[in-house]
Design an enzyme around this catalytic site. Structure first.
Site, PDB file in Angstrom:
ATOM      1  N   CYS A  35      -4.196  -5.482  -0.333  1.00 39.35           N
ATOM      2  CA  CYS A  35      -3.210  -6.502  -0.717  1.00 39.35           C
ATOM      3  C   CYS A  35      -3.872  -7.756  -1.280  1.00 39.35           C
ATOM      4  CB  CYS A  35      -2.328  -6.868   0.462  1.00 39.35           C
ATOM      5  SG  CYS A  35      -3.231  -7.631   1.815  1.00 39.35           S
ATOM      6  N   CYS A 104      -1.624  -6.884   8.626  1.00 36.98           N
ATOM      7  CA  CYS A 104      -1.705  -8.342   8.488  1.00 36.98           C
ATOM      8  C   CYS A 104      -2.238  -8.960   9.777  1.00 36.98           C
ATOM      9  CB  CYS A 104      -0.335  -8.912   8.155  1.00 36.98           C
ATOM     10  SG  CYS A 104       0.560  -7.967   6.894  1.00 36.98           S
TER      11      CYS A 104
END
Ligand code: FES
Length: 122
Positions: A35, A104
């Site tokens: 990402c 994350c």
């Protein structure tokens, strides 16, 4: 059910401990190549206790919420406890993250470990 818990939204909207510690005792960074998000953690350490912690996160809302929660979880804690912080603990403290957002929270675990490592290597 909402995709994100209220805690995630709260820490995303009002992140705790955002910023830089200029004379930090340990600095760690972690990134996710997929990402492209990056998290940086600054630690102030006294007698092996985290007396202050700040973060800079260039990333998604879950990464910001994870950084915020993780910094709250390690503030005032001894390093041996800090090193045991897992992304699972961060996720649980946030009342969960969607499965595709679990990575994350891994950034928080990795950045904190890197900052402690940096402290020990100085
Ligand atoms: Fe990359 Fe959240 S999407 S850290």
């Amino acid at each position: 059910m909402a995709l994100y818990s209220e805690k995630v939204m709260d820490h995303f909207r009002n992140p705790r401990n955002v910023g830089v510690i200029e004379n930090a005792d340990g600095v760690g960074e972690a990134g996710n190549a997929v990402c492209g998000d990056i998290m940086k953690i600054y630690l102030k350490i006294d007698n092996d206790i985290v007396t202050d912690v700040k973060f800079e996160t260039f990333g998604c809302g879950s990464a910001i919420a994870s950084s915020s929660m993780a910094t709250e979880l390690i503030k005032g804690k001894p390093l041996e406890q800090v090193l045991q912080l897992t992304n699972k603990a961060v996720t649980e403290a946030l009342d969960g993250l969607p499965a595709h957002k679990l990575h994350c929270s891994v950034l928080a675990e990795e950045a904190i470990r890197a900052a402690v490592k940096d402290y020990y290597e100085r």
